[in-house]
Design a protein around this motif. Structure first.
Motif, PDB file in Angstrom:
ATOM      1  N   LYS A   2       0.839  -1.198   0.000  1.00 22.60           N
ATOM      2  CA  LYS A   2       0.000   0.000   0.000  1.00 22.60           C
ATOM      3  C   LYS A   2       0.875   1.249   0.000  1.00 22.60           C
ATOM      4  O   LYS A   2       1.953   1.264   0.577  1.00 22.60           O
ATOM      5  N   THR A   3       0.354   2.301  -0.625  1.00 22.01           N
ATOM      6  CA  THR A   3       1.000   3.609  -0.566  1.00 22.01           C
ATOM      7  C   THR A   3       0.133   4.531   0.280  1.00 22.01           C
ATOM      8  O   THR A   3      -0.983   4.168   0.676  1.00 22.01           O
ATOM      9  N   LEU A   4       0.610   5.737   0.522  1.00 20.11           N
ATOM     10  CA  LEU A   4      -0.176   6.704   1.292  1.00 20.11           C
ATOM     11  C   LEU A   4      -1.531   6.984   0.642  1.00 20.11           C
ATOM     12  O   LEU A   4      -2.489   7.300   1.340  1.00 20.11           O
ATOM     13  N   LEU A   5      -1.623   6.840  -0.669  1.00 17.09           N
ATOM     14  CA  LEU A   5      -2.884   7.115  -1.353  1.00 17.09           C
ATOM     15  C   LEU A   5      -3.942   6.049  -1.077  1.00 17.09           C
ATOM     16  O   LEU A   5      -5.126   6.283  -1.315  1.00 17.09           O
ATOM     17  N   ASP A   6      -3.532   4.889  -0.571  1.00 16.28           N
ATOM     18  CA  ASP A   6      -4.454   3.785  -0.303  1.00 16.28           C
ATOM     19  C   ASP A   6      -4.994   3.783   1.127  1.00 16.28           C
ATOM     20  O   ASP A   6      -5.806   2.938   1.472  1.00 16.28           O
ATOM     21  N   LYS A  22      16.833  10.124  -6.017  1.00 14.85           N
ATOM     22  CA  LYS A  22      17.514  10.762  -4.898  1.00 14.85           C
ATOM     23  C   LYS A  22      16.824  12.066  -4.498  1.00 14.85           C
ATOM     24  O   LYS A  22      16.729  12.393  -3.318  1.00 14.85           O
ATOM     25  N   GLY A  23      16.325  12.790  -5.474  1.00 13.51           N
ATOM     26  CA  GLY A  23      15.654  14.057  -5.198  1.00 13.51           C
ATOM     27  C   GLY A  23      14.415  13.892  -4.339  1.00 13.51           C
ATOM     28  O   GLY A  23      14.177  14.687  -3.427  1.00 13.51           O
ATOM     29  N   VAL A  24      13.639  12.854  -4.621  1.00 13.07           N
ATOM     30  CA  VAL A  24      12.430  12.590  -3.827  1.00 13.07           C
ATOM     31  C   VAL A  24      12.812  12.262  -2.387  1.00 13.07           C
ATOM     32  O   VAL A  24      12.231  12.802  -1.441  1.00 13.07           O
ATOM     33  N   ARG A  25      13.788  11.391  -2.212  1.00 12.90           N
ATOM     34  CA  ARG A  25      14.206  11.005  -0.859  1.00 12.90           C
ATOM     35  C   ARG A  25      14.768  12.198  -0.087  1.00 12.90           C
ATOM     36  O   ARG A  25      14.478  12.367   1.093  1.00 12.90           O
ATOM     37  N   GLN A  26      15.551  13.039  -0.759  1.00 15.44           N
ATOM     38  CA  GLN A  26      16.110  14.220  -0.092  1.00 15.44           C
ATOM     39  C   GLN A  26      15.004  15.196   0.304  1.00 15.44           C
ATOM     40  O   GLN A  26      15.034  15.766   1.393  1.00 15.44           O
ATOM     41  N   HIS A  27      14.030  15.381  -0.584  1.00 14.65           N
ATOM     42  CA  HIS A  27      12.900  16.272  -0.297  1.00 14.65           C
ATOM     43  C   HIS A  27      12.153  15.790   0.947  1.00 14.65           C
ATOM     44  O   HIS A  27      11.841  16.581   1.848  1.00 14.65           O
ATOM     45  N   LEU A  47     -10.507  12.986  -4.883  1.00 16.70           N
ATOM     46  CA  LEU A  47     -10.680  13.904  -6.006  1.00 16.70           C
ATOM     47  C   LEU A  47      -9.405  14.644  -6.371  1.00 16.70           C
ATOM     48  O   LEU A  47      -9.378  15.366  -7.349  1.00 16.70           O
ATOM     49  N   GLY A  48      -8.376  14.479  -5.574  1.00 15.04           N
ATOM     50  CA  GLY A  48      -7.119  15.156  -5.865  1.00 15.04           C
ATOM     51  C   GLY A  48      -6.733  16.095  -4.744  1.00 15.04           C
ATOM     52  O   GLY A  48      -7.344  16.117  -3.689  1.00 15.04           O
ATOM     53  N   GLY A  49      -5.716  16.881  -4.977  1.00 12.61           N
ATOM     54  CA  GLY A  49      -5.211  17.782  -3.951  1.00 12.61           C
ATOM     55  C   GLY A  49      -4.145  17.096  -3.119  1.00 12.61           C
ATOM     56  O   GLY A  49      -3.899  15.902  -3.253  1.00 12.61           O
ATOM     57  N   PRO A  50      -3.514  17.866  -2.247  1.00 11.28           N
ATOM     58  CA  PRO A  50      -2.406  17.321  -1.469  1.00 11.28           C
ATOM     59  C   PRO A  50      -2.869  16.332  -0.398  1.00 11.28           C
ATOM     60  O   PRO A  50      -4.034  16.303  -0.012  1.00 11.28           O
ATOM     61  N   VAL A  51      -1.913  15.535   0.069  1.00 13.34           N
ATOM     62  CA  VAL A  51      -2.124  14.602   1.166  1.00 13.34           C
ATOM     63  C   VAL A  51      -1.519  15.250   2.405  1.00 13.34           C
ATOM     64  O   VAL A  51      -0.369  15.679   2.386  1.00 13.34           O
ATOM     65  N   LEU A  52      -2.311  15.352   3.483  1.00 14.96           N
ATOM     66  CA  LEU A  52      -1.842  15.996   4.707  1.00 14.96           C
ATOM     67  C   LEU A  52      -1.483  14.938   5.738  1.00 14.96           C
ATOM     68  O   LEU A  52      -2.305  14.083   6.078  1.00 14.96           O
ATOM     69  N   LEU A  53      -0.239  14.998   6.221  1.00 15.72           N
ATOM     70  CA  LEU A  53       0.273  14.046   7.210  1.00 15.72           C
ATOM     71  C   LEU A  53       0.646  14.776   8.488  1.00 15.72           C
ATOM     72  O   LEU A  53       1.015  15.949   8.447  1.00 15.72           O
ATOM     73  N   ALA A  61       2.261  18.713   4.090  1.00 14.44           N
ATOM     74  CA  ALA A  61       1.462  18.438   2.891  1.00 14.44           C
ATOM     75  C   ALA A  61       2.368  17.887   1.804  1.00 14.44           C
ATOM     76  O   ALA A  61       3.449  18.422   1.552  1.00 14.44           O
ATOM     77  N   LEU A  62       1.913  16.798   1.181  1.00 19.28           N
ATOM     78  CA  LEU A  62       2.655  16.181   0.083  1.00 19.28           C
ATOM     79  C   LEU A  62       1.770  16.139  -1.153  1.00 19.28           C
ATOM     80  O   LEU A  62       0.575  15.879  -1.051  1.00 19.28           O
ATOM     81  N   GLY A  63       2.375  16.357  -2.303  1.00 18.37           N
ATOM     82  CA  GLY A  63       1.657  16.168  -3.553  1.00 18.37           C
ATOM     83  C   GLY A  63       1.333  14.700  -3.746  1.00 18.37           C
ATOM     84  O   GLY A  63       2.002  13.815  -3.201  1.00 18.37           O
ATOM     85  N   ARG A  64       0.321  14.423  -4.534  1.00 18.25           N
ATOM     86  CA  ARG A  64      -0.121  13.041  -4.732  1.00 18.25           C
ATOM     87  C   ARG A  64       0.949  12.194  -5.433  1.00 18.25           C
ATOM     88  O   ARG A  64       1.069  11.001  -5.179  1.00 18.25           O
ATOM     89  N   GLY A  65       1.746  12.800  -6.307  1.00 25.59           N
ATOM     90  CA  GLY A  65       2.812  12.064  -6.980  1.00 25.59           C
ATOM     91  C   GLY A  65       3.858  11.565  -5.996  1.00 25.59           C
ATOM     92  O   GLY A  65       4.289  10.411  -6.061  1.00 25.59           O
ATOM     93  N   VAL A  66       4.244  12.415  -5.061  1.00 22.53           N
ATOM     94  CA  VAL A  66       5.223  12.020  -4.045  1.00 22.53           C
ATOM     95  C   VAL A  66       4.598  10.995  -3.095  1.00 22.53           C
ATOM     96  O   VAL A  66       5.221   9.995  -2.741  1.00 22.53           O
TER      97      VAL A  66
END
Length: 76
Positions: A2-6, A22-27, A47-53, A61-66
């Motif tokens: 599972k990912t955060l989106l699930d 590497k850029g994603v991990r560093q971010h 429906l979209g928008g950022p994921v709040l953790l 807040a993370l973008g859905r791609g990340v």
């Protein structure tokens, strides 16, 4: 896996793996998100928008791609 989106809102999860370059991990490290951390999913919309953790007491807040690159398992 599972990912955060699930994951449903309000659930606690443990981060198992971070895919991507590497850029994603560093971010994510700059945001305080590491493999092995336990985070709470506060808000995710189908429906979209950022994921709040909640990470170590802070909201991030993370973008859905990340978020789709972060593999997790639910904690009871």
């Amino acid at each position: 896996m599972k990912t955060l989106l699930d994951i449903n809102n309000g659930k606690r999860v443990k981060i198992l793996k971070i895919s991507g370059g590497k850029g994603v991990r560093q971010h994510l490290q700059c945001l305080g998100i590491h493999i092995g951390d336990i985070v709470t999913l506060k808000k995710s919309s189908f429906l979209g928008g950022p994921v709040l953790l909640e990470v170590n007491g802070f909201d991030v807040a993370l973008g859905r791609g990340v978020a789709s690159k972060i593999e997790v398992e639910e904690i009871e």
